[in-house]
Design an enzyme around this catalytic site. Structure first.
Site, PDB file in Angstrom:
ATOM      1  N   HIS A   9       0.841  -1.195   0.000  1.00  0.00           N
ATOM      2  CA  HIS A   9       0.000   0.000   0.000  1.00  0.00           C
ATOM      3  C   HIS A   9       0.873   1.240   0.000  1.00  0.00           C
ATOM      4  CE1 HIS A   9       0.687  -1.220   4.194  1.00  0.00           C
ATOM      5  NE2 HIS A   9       0.647   0.067   4.511  1.00  0.00           N
ATOM      6  N   HIS A  39       0.846   5.225   0.993  1.00  0.00           N
ATOM      7  CA  HIS A  39       0.189   6.310   1.716  1.00  0.00           C
ATOM      8  C   HIS A  39       0.317   7.595   0.896  1.00  0.00           C
ATOM      9  CE1 HIS A  39       0.026   4.387   5.823  1.00  0.00           C
ATOM     10  NE2 HIS A  39       1.037   3.688   5.325  1.00  0.00           N
TER      11      HIS A  39
END
Ligand code: DGP
Length: 138
Positions: free
Chosen positions: A100, A102
């Protein structure tokens, strides 16, 4: 069978999220722990443990969406800056083992996110380090 990580559960609709963007390969949604207003996460729908384990084509698709969200946050949310970061492995602060990115908008440097990088180069042999890393990239 091993337990699905929390982001695979979000992809499968088992856990709700505030969705920002979705296509066949990528999903973007608000981070549940907003360090600043608009803190977003961008993930591949196919599971990879982290950035380092993700095939290039998929990594590019995720980064493309992260770039677009950063641009929108500057233009629409009025952010003055954006931090785009990804943690790889627990030692680097990764808590969810699914790649992932950010995207963290910054407003006059206020908010719950402080990125501090302190110089720690005393005694390091920079030419030797550059040689050691560089030769593996050829
Ligand atoms: P990291 O520490 O880099 O692995 O970041 C994981 C982020 O995931 C952390 O900022 C909080 C967020 N997060 C964890 N669980 C959930 C969830 O169920 N929903 C959403 N939207 N975000 C979550």
């Amino acid at each position: 069978m091993s337990k699905k990580d929390i982001f695979c559960q979000i992809i499968d609709g088992e856990i709700p999220c505030y969705k920002l963007y979705e296509d066949d390969d990528v999903l973007a949604f608000l981070d549940i722990s907003q360090v600043t207003k608009g803190h977003a996460l961008v993930i591949p729908k196919e599971h990879y443990d982290n950035f380092l384990a993700t095939p290039q084509e998929t990594m590019h698709k995720v980064m493309d969406v992260a770039q677009r969200i950063g641009q929108v946050e500057i233009k629409i949310l009025g952010a003055q800056g954006v931090n785009i970061l990804t943690n790889c492995y627990e030692a680097a602060g990764q808590s969810v083992p699914h790649f992932h990115v950010h995207v963290i908008p910054r407003y006059d440097n206020k908010g719950g996110f402080v990125l501090e990088m302190h110089s720690n180069s005393d005694g390091l042999n920079l030419p030797a380090i550059a040689e050691e890393i560089g030769k593996s990239l050829k």
